[in-house]
Design a protein around this motif. Structure first.
Motif, mmCIF file in Angstrom:
data_model
loop_
_atom_site.group_PDB
_atom_site.id
_atom_site.type_symbol
_atom_site.label_atom_id
_atom_site.label_comp_id
_atom_site.label_asym_id
_atom_site.label_seq_id
_atom_site.Cartn_x
_atom_site.Cartn_y
_atom_site.Cartn_z
ATOM 1 N N ASP A 49 0.732 -0.653 0.014
ATOM 2 C CA ASP A 49 0.654 -0.058 -0.037
ATOM 3 C C ASP A 49 0.892 1.401 0.275
ATOM 4 O O ASP A 49 1.086 1.693 0.664
ATOM 5 C CB ASP A 49 -0.813 -0.212 1.149
ATOM 6 C CG ASP A 49 -1.479 1.654 1.249
ATOM 7 O OD1 ASP A 49 -1.787 2.708 0.494
ATOM 8 O OD2 ASP A 49 -2.131 1.334 2.718
ATOM 9 N N PHE A 50 0.540 1.466 -1.547
ATOM 10 C CA PHE A 50 1.672 3.079 -1.296
ATOM 11 C C PHE A 50 1.404 4.606 -0.439
ATOM 12 O O PHE A 50 1.996 5.674 -0.945
ATOM 13 C CB PHE A 50 1.985 3.051 -2.891
ATOM 14 C CG PHE A 50 2.948 2.433 -3.054
ATOM 15 C CD1 PHE A 50 4.126 2.793 -3.691
ATOM 16 C CD2 PHE A 50 2.331 1.054 -3.904
ATOM 17 C CE1 PHE A 50 5.087 1.926 -3.491
ATOM 18 C CE2 PHE A 50 2.912 0.620 -4.702
ATOM 19 C CZ PHE A 50 4.729 0.502 -4.201
ATOM 20 N N SER A 51 -0.325 4.019 0.216
ATOM 21 C CA SER A 51 -1.035 5.579 0.711
ATOM 22 C C SER A 51 -0.151 6.389 1.260
ATOM 23 O O SER A 51 -0.653 8.240 1.547
ATOM 24 C CB SER A 51 -2.352 5.315 1.163
ATOM 25 O OG SER A 51 -2.349 4.325 2.159
ATOM 26 N N ASN A 52 0.453 6.079 2.051
ATOM 27 C CA ASN A 52 1.280 7.000 3.127
ATOM 28 C C ASN A 52 2.758 6.922 2.524
ATOM 29 O O ASN A 52 3.732 7.616 3.093
ATOM 30 C CB ASN A 52 1.855 5.842 4.152
ATOM 31 C CG ASN A 52 0.037 6.767 4.959
ATOM 32 O OD1 ASN A 52 -0.278 7.720 4.897
ATOM 33 N ND2 ASN A 52 -0.352 5.221 5.739
ATOM 34 N N VAL A 53 3.384 6.110 1.526
ATOM 35 C CA VAL A 53 5.045 6.230 1.164
ATOM 36 C C VAL A 53 5.050 7.616 0.250
ATOM 37 O O VAL A 53 3.898 8.080 -0.104
ATOM 38 C CB VAL A 53 5.367 5.607 0.312
ATOM 39 C CG1 VAL A 53 6.341 5.418 -0.588
ATOM 40 C CG2 VAL A 53 4.271 3.850 0.948
ATOM 41 N N THR A 54 5.920 7.771 0.410
ATOM 42 C CA THR A 54 6.767 9.405 -0.389
ATOM 43 C C THR A 54 7.925 9.200 -1.312
ATOM 44 O O THR A 54 8.652 8.523 -0.350
ATOM 45 C CB THR A 54 7.450 10.642 1.295
ATOM 46 O OG1 THR A 54 5.697 11.012 1.780
ATOM 47 C CG2 THR A 54 8.497 11.487 -0.170
ATOM 48 N N THR A 55 7.328 9.832 -2.182
ATOM 49 C CA THR A 55 9.083 9.457 -3.721
ATOM 50 C C THR A 55 9.786 10.319 -3.523
ATOM 51 O O THR A 55 9.249 11.838 -4.087
ATOM 52 C CB THR A 55 8.270 8.468 -4.381
ATOM 53 O OG1 THR A 55 7.932 9.140 -5.386
ATOM 54 C CG2 THR A 55 7.732 7.413 -4.163
ATOM 55 N N THR A 56 10.425 10.686 -3.515
ATOM 56 C CA THR A 56 11.769 11.965 -4.336
ATOM 57 C C THR A 56 12.876 11.538 -5.347
ATOM 58 O O THR A 56 14.045 10.177 -4.553
ATOM 59 C CB THR A 56 13.034 12.172 -2.674
ATOM 60 O OG1 THR A 56 14.014 11.262 -2.321
ATOM 61 C CG2 THR A 56 12.160 13.081 -1.597
ATOM 62 N N ASN A 57 12.669 11.538 -5.969
ATOM 63 C CA ASN A 57 13.206 11.441 -7.676
ATOM 64 C C ASN A 57 14.558 11.698 -7.463
ATOM 65 O O ASN A 57 15.194 12.741 -7.255
ATOM 66 C CB ASN A 57 12.475 11.063 -9.348
ATOM 67 C CG ASN A 57 12.238 10.657 -9.453
ATOM 68 O OD1 ASN A 57 10.665 9.874 -8.862
ATOM 69 N ND2 ASN A 57 12.513 9.516 -10.485
ATOM 70 N N LEU A 58 15.293 11.228 -7.937
ATOM 71 C CA LEU A 58 17.239 11.306 -8.081
ATOM 72 C C LEU A 58 16.898 12.257 -9.199
ATOM 73 O O LEU A 58 18.227 13.415 -8.567
ATOM 74 C CB LEU A 58 17.821 10.295 -8.672
ATOM 75 C CG LEU A 58 18.535 9.024 -7.441
ATOM 76 C CD1 LEU A 58 18.574 7.942 -8.960
ATOM 77 C CD2 LEU A 58 19.166 9.896 -6.721
#
Ligand code: GLP
Length: 247
Positions: free
Chosen positions: A62-71
């Motif tokens: 479940d990605f609902s609380n995930v944060t992503t920062t691209n390179l």
């Protein structure tokens, strides 16, 4: 300065590498549902993203609380350009999982002033320090990570960089007209990448064998920005047999 010996996992082929990386990312999110992930682009991660989308569709993650920062992102480039990394991420991941739009970050290739954009993106990275960095090895002799080309310093942070000729040549395959590859990019710096708690460093294919050997067994210096990963205590190198063939 302390150097560490990363754990090296050698798998049969690129498919096995993609499975392994997918499993690591799923485990990370299950252990910490609000995990912060640093993500790459390029050819290497495409199958991993496809497996993550499948895992999401099967209810395994479940990605609902995930944060992503691209390179990184090319500069200049329109977000709607099919070869932009913003477009790539939507196509391969963001468009298919339940990440919240406000939790996904990528440098803005449309920013008028790349220095101001670098400052903005650096502040985002400080606000969202990565739990897990998914980092891939650049083409040829570049040994780049993100778009930290040769000459990048260990303490470098987010900034505009001119692209190496070998990078432009290798990435031309993603553009209809090879002349259209931007000459520069905005990238997380080496220090930003090293600030992740854990790092998965991934290389597949025979064409990465020289670079992987240079990065893991050569001197730690700016001739191979990826060699700086050996300053980090918690790196797992995941390679297929072909990429690991010179180790
Ligand atoms: C691009 C990315 C890099 C990545 C590289 C790998 O240049 N900006 O972060 O390391 O692609 O390319 P590939 O996976 O296509 O070999």
């Amino acid at each position: 300065m302390t150097d560490y010996k990363p754990t090296i996992v050698v798998l049969e082929d690129a498919d096995a590498v993609s499975e392994y990386v997918k499993d690591e990312i799923v485990k990370q999110i299950r252990a910490k549902p609000n995990a912060i992930l640093t993500l790459p682009t390029g050819g290497t991660p495409i199958d991993t993203y496809a497996l993550l989308v499948k895992a999401y569709q099967n209810g395994e993650v479940d990605f609902s609380n995930v944060t992503t920062t691209n390179l990184d992102e090319y500069w200049p480039i329109k977000k709607a350009h099919p070869s932009s990394y913003a477009y790539y991420m939507t196509e391969h991941l963001y468009g298919h999982v339940n990440l919240k739009p406000e939790n996904v970050f990528i440098p803005d290739g449309e920013a008028e002033d790349f220095d101001a954009e670098a400052v903005r993106y650096r502040a985002i990275l400080e606000q969202y320090p990565a739990d897990l960095g998914f980092i891939t090895l650049g083409p040829g002799e570049t040994c780049h990570i993100g778009f930290n080309e040769r000459g990048s310093a260990e303490d470098s942070v987010v900034r505009y960089v001119p692209l190496d000729d070998q990078t432009i040549e290798a990435n031309a395959r993603f553009f209809d007209d090879p002349q259209d590859v931007p000459k520069g990019a905005i990238t997380q710096g080496v220090a930003d990448i090293l600030s992740a708690k854990r790092i998965l460093f991934v290389a597949t294919g025979e064409h990465k064998a020289w670079g992987l050997r240079r990065s893991l067994q050569g001197e730690i210096n700016s001739d191979s920005p990826a060699s700086f990963l050996r300053r980090h205590r918690q790196v797992i190198v995941i390679a297929d047999k072909a990429a690991a063939s010179l180790l």
